[in-house]
Scaffold this motif. Sequence first.
Motif, PDB file in Angstrom:
ATOM      1  N   ARG A  40      -0.252   1.584 -10.406  1.00 23.07           N
ATOM      2  CA  ARG A  40      -0.423   1.061  -9.044  1.00 23.07           C
ATOM      3  C   ARG A  40      -1.816   1.457  -8.525  1.00 23.07           C
ATOM      4  O   ARG A  40      -2.107   2.642  -8.342  1.00 23.07           O
ATOM      5  N   GLU A 100       0.814  -1.220   0.000  1.00 19.22           N
ATOM      6  CA  GLU A 100       0.000   0.000   0.000  1.00 19.22           C
ATOM      7  C   GLU A 100       0.850   1.275   0.000  1.00 19.22           C
ATOM      8  O   GLU A 100       0.450   2.289   0.574  1.00 19.22           O
ATOM      9  N   GLN A 101       2.025   1.175  -0.634  1.00 18.95           N
ATOM     10  CA  GLN A 101       2.881   2.364  -0.727  1.00 18.95           C
ATOM     11  C   GLN A 101       3.471   2.495  -2.118  1.00 18.95           C
ATOM     12  O   GLN A 101       4.324   3.324  -2.349  1.00 18.95           O
ATOM     13  N   GLY A 129       0.264  13.308  -8.756  1.00 16.84           N
ATOM     14  CA  GLY A 129      -0.041  11.975  -9.259  1.00 16.84           C
ATOM     15  C   GLY A 129      -0.584  11.085  -8.155  1.00 16.84           C
ATOM     16  O   GLY A 129      -1.251  10.093  -8.411  1.00 16.84           O
ATOM     17  N   GLY A 130      -0.261  11.418  -6.910  1.00 15.21           N
ATOM     18  CA  GLY A 130      -0.705  10.618  -5.774  1.00 15.21           C
ATOM     19  C   GLY A 130       0.357   9.696  -5.215  1.00 15.21           C
ATOM     20  O   GLY A 130       0.164   9.103  -4.151  1.00 15.21           O
ATOM     21  N   THR A 131       1.523   9.606  -5.874  1.00 17.32           N
ATOM     22  CA  THR A 131       2.492   8.608  -5.435  1.00 17.32           C
ATOM     23  C   THR A 131       3.055   8.893  -4.050  1.00 17.32           C
ATOM     24  O   THR A 131       3.480   7.979  -3.342  1.00 17.32           O
ATOM     25  N   ILE A 161       5.498   4.012 -11.691  1.00 15.59           N
ATOM     26  CA  ILE A 161       5.566   5.164 -10.795  1.00 15.59           C
ATOM     27  C   ILE A 161       5.861   6.424 -11.593  1.00 15.59           C
ATOM     28  O   ILE A 161       5.255   7.469 -11.377  1.00 15.59           O
ATOM     29  N   ARG A 162       6.783   6.317 -12.552  1.00 10.59           N
ATOM     30  CA  ARG A 162       7.166   7.497 -13.338  1.00 10.59           C
ATOM     31  C   ARG A 162       6.002   8.041 -14.141  1.00 10.59           C
ATOM     32  O   ARG A 162       5.916   9.243 -14.409  1.00 10.59           O
ATOM     33  N   ARG A 163       5.096   7.154 -14.560  1.00 12.34           N
ATOM     34  CA  ARG A 163       3.955   7.610 -15.357  1.00 12.34           C
ATOM     35  C   ARG A 163       2.932   8.325 -14.488  1.00 12.34           C
ATOM     36  O   ARG A 163       2.128   9.111 -14.973  1.00 12.34           O
ATOM     37  N   GLN A 164       2.954   8.031 -13.204  1.00  4.70           N
ATOM     38  CA  GLN A 164       1.946   8.609 -12.314  1.00  4.70           C
ATOM     39  C   GLN A 164       2.500   9.804 -11.536  1.00  4.70           C
ATOM     40  O   GLN A 164       1.772  10.754 -11.246  1.00  4.70           O
ATOM     41  N   CYS A 189      -2.916   1.040  -5.576  1.00  5.53           N
ATOM     42  CA  CYS A 189      -2.860   1.548  -4.202  1.00  5.53           C
ATOM     43  C   CYS A 189      -2.522   3.030  -4.163  1.00  5.53           C
ATOM     44  O   CYS A 189      -2.680   3.674  -3.125  1.00  5.53           O
ATOM     45  N   LEU A 190      -2.032   3.574  -5.269  1.00  2.00           N
ATOM     46  CA  LEU A 190      -1.654   4.986  -5.301  1.00  2.00           C
ATOM     47  C   LEU A 190      -2.671   5.836  -6.048  1.00  2.00           C
ATOM     48  O   LEU A 190      -2.513   7.048  -6.137  1.00  2.00           O
ATOM     49  N   MET A 205      -0.853   9.573  -1.399  1.00  2.00           N
ATOM     50  CA  MET A 205      -1.790   8.481  -1.109  1.00  2.00           C
ATOM     51  C   MET A 205      -1.309   7.515  -0.023  1.00  2.00           C
ATOM     52  O   MET A 205      -2.093   7.152   0.857  1.00  2.00           O
ATOM     53  N   PRO A 206      -0.036   7.118  -0.004  1.00  2.00           N
ATOM     54  CA  PRO A 206       0.389   6.246   1.102  1.00  2.00           C
ATOM     55  C   PRO A 206       0.276   6.927   2.462  1.00  2.00           C
ATOM     56  O   PRO A 206      -0.013   6.277   3.465  1.00  2.00           O
ATOM     57  N   VAL A 247      -2.735  17.136  -4.552  1.00  2.00           N
ATOM     58  CA  VAL A 247      -2.403  15.780  -5.007  1.00  2.00           C
ATOM     59  C   VAL A 247      -2.009  15.866  -6.478  1.00  2.00           C
ATOM     60  O   VAL A 247      -2.814  16.233  -7.319  1.00  2.00           O
ATOM     61  N   PRO A 262      -6.156   7.602  -6.667  1.00  2.00           N
ATOM     62  CA  PRO A 262      -7.464   7.991  -6.138  1.00  2.00           C
ATOM     63  C   PRO A 262      -8.513   7.637  -7.175  1.00  2.00           C
ATOM     64  O   PRO A 262      -8.386   8.008  -8.349  1.00  2.00           O
TER      65      PRO A 262
END
Lengths: 456, 170, 265
Positions: free
Chosen positions: B55, B38-39, C31-33, C100-103, B57-58, C36-37, C29, B60
């Motif tokens: 992902r 979840e990270q 991308g949220g990376t 991750i890079r895309r977000q 989990c990331l 969100m955690p 917010v 919204p």
Amino acid sequence: MKAVGARLPRYDGIEHVTGRTTYVDDVRVPGTLWAKALRSPLHSATITSFDASKAEALPGVHAVITHADVPLLEYGHLSALGIPADEPLLAKDEVRYKGQPIAVVAAEDEETAMAAVQAIAVEYEERTPLFDIRKAFDGDAPKVHQWGNWYPHFEGEMDRRQIRKGSVEDAFDKADTIVQGVYRPAAIEHVPLETQVALVVPEASGRLTIYSCTQALYFSMGVVAAHLQVPLNKLKVVGGTVGGGFGGKVDTASETMCALLAQKSGRPVKWRWTREEEFLCSSTRAPWHMEIADAVTKDGWILGRKMLTLHDSGAYARFSPYGLTKHSFHHTGAYTIPNLDFDGYVVFTNRVPTTAMRGFGVTSVSFATETHMSRIADVLGLDPYEVRLKNANRIGDTSPNRIVYTDPSTVSVVKALAGGMDVELQPDYAAMTRDPREGDLLPEHLVSQIANPEDH
Amino acid sequence: MNLTVNGTTQGVESGPLATLLDVLREELGVTSPKAGCEQGGCGACTVLVDGEPQRACLTPVGTLEGASVTTVEGLGAPESLSPLQQAFTHHYAAQCGFCTSGMMLAADAYLKRGGTDDREAIQEALAGHVCRCTGYVKIIDAVAAVARGDSFDMTVTAPSPGMTNLGGVS
Amino acid sequence: MTQATEVLFPTSADEAVAQFGDGSGVTVVGGGTIVMPEITYGRLAPTKALVLSHAGLDTLGVSGTTVTLGAGLPVERLAALAQDVKALAECALNVADYEIRRQATVGGNLCAGEGQDAPRGDLQGPLLALDAQARSVGADGESTEPLEDFLGRRAGRLLLDVTFEKPAASAFAAIDYPHTHEYTVLAVTGVRTTGGETRLAATGLAGFGMRLRSAEAAASDPEAAGAAAVGDVSLGDDALASAWYRKRTLPVLVRRVLSELEEAA
């Protein structure tokens, strides 16, 4: 036998690739509550006050459990193997490691459960923690455990695992050189992709259905039954696919906590650890401290080994005495050393209790032994394959705990390694087999172990 | 809001900042994406959003109005496995299976954007996916096999290359 | 899961600015990376979340020699600058993994607070070395200032874009903590402008990224520059590496970057 040697597809392979494998967290039972734990933020402290009333009063909170809710608070996972109970399911008057669970709550959703944990009021009086196993033996070391700083309940109430064979003193006298080494592998996290998780459903009959990620279903069933003081037939444990365990899901206590919450709330309760809990609070492979001194001849025979092992058990014993025992039996590794003086201690520290992980107890000493063999070759200026092949276990050699080898594989493995590394062995080494020792391969120091294995 | 998952559009009750992972698992009952951390660190929650791996989990869920989400169930069913699903089975690319869903969706996207059987390129594409069981080799074997266009005998697993070449084993 | 009172999805930059207002009580917010955690783990409970996914800030504009990166630009898109701004593209592609890079966004990477256990904000290095200008809004209205100054006061500001001039040459050197997707322990970016000026910046420090001005002053002597760089920064221990380790490797990265810039001449 039709299966051995055949390349059979996994029976669950198609479920895995179609997303249909059901792990514990995938089981859906209506009305399931979320559990979260209050964990010690300190390495070592007494608990001076505790008040969960605000948490219990929060809307959406259905139950809070503490040590007071556990019918049998301390149960030794391996009491059947002679290791007495030492660890409370939930902390009572003190905490001995950061992350130790003190209370667990069950609430309508994850957020409420987290808020409930925050609402529990606890006060601590910090104590000096002990982290270095070498310092555990100092007179002024903090006292970690009710039994002292190291485990005292090996057979005969010995405070160490001890192996004595032949005479290490003679071996040291006769040696051309003593080769020493200290080996300190660090703790290792299992990091299964699936974090620890349990779901317990209270049935109308009074039985509990337990979905658990345990690697050891019947073992866990016994642990739950013991803590709850219920007969086994009150529990139905549903195992299934574990999302990776590697030894870290054998000492699980989450089933028991969820069972108590399920009983108290009358609702199904699920507890899924976060990844942060896995890293910070789950049991790990132990750190070790090993000191080896080998008496060797200049042509590469190992006459004797003196060894000291300190195993870091963390705050409680769990399986450590068992791990150290296995370690002691394997402390000469794949090689035959007839004169031995081994002492191993299970040492308590204020770290997360350590547990099994693949090769429990033995990987540490294999690492130490193999590194030491190479060190011996280095010190003597000899070929590392040759030193290994000379001292390799053969049929008729004996292990540290007096087992006579009938099927040792050291010679073939070392030769295969040489082949795989494109190393050409000298002809007399290339010709070696595991046949019983004779001639040049039976030097004087190995004669008596062959003749009287029961004395050796 | 509405969310299309594996071709079916449904209403979502959860708030816009709920993670796609929680919406899929808890609200919609799609449990193949997993809560590994979840990270965003493990890749077990990865799903395809309009064909691109992301992902869950990331994410919204409120950012996905009108988007199409694909999970591993959407790749193929037991009676009609996609080549990638067959490859993962035949090449023994899953042990505990927990990373498999995310791993396969990332691989699927890689192959669809023209990924070849180059092992380094496959590794780079799957770099965000942790596997603790397999050691990755067979996962890469499986993806490379699909890139090459291999066909798969589902009654047997592929032999492990390189395991029988150690000399002198008696 | 969150009980945020208000979640806003502006559909234009103007709307984002209006909804951000003076920034008080607003959680942005990108991308949220990163955010969100924090919400999932209960460390952040926004009362007002401004989600920029549809605000049209994901622009990459090149006008002559001037490059403008929208705050909502996904990090992966910086690969497009591989020819013109090599170090920035390399740095971007060194971040995490493809997904991750895309977000993740340029804005998030620049504005995220210091990480608890590991450094954040890899892109700060190249953009500082490029002397990027940051355009943002907040309580005192809109302002454009050197990124260096913006980083010191980014709390309470909504970053809109960063702008810089294409360099004559650039170089990037990093030490990564090996993982399936890597975490950058320490990184140095070097830029030589079309006017012949050399700039150096580092990330992986205690706090946000910084220019290495003493090292820049000694740039003609890579050994001296490397040694001087240590004095320009504050280093810390964290989950990835110790200050001790960083102190020893920073000069190495500085020397590598300067050598690479030399070769590109």
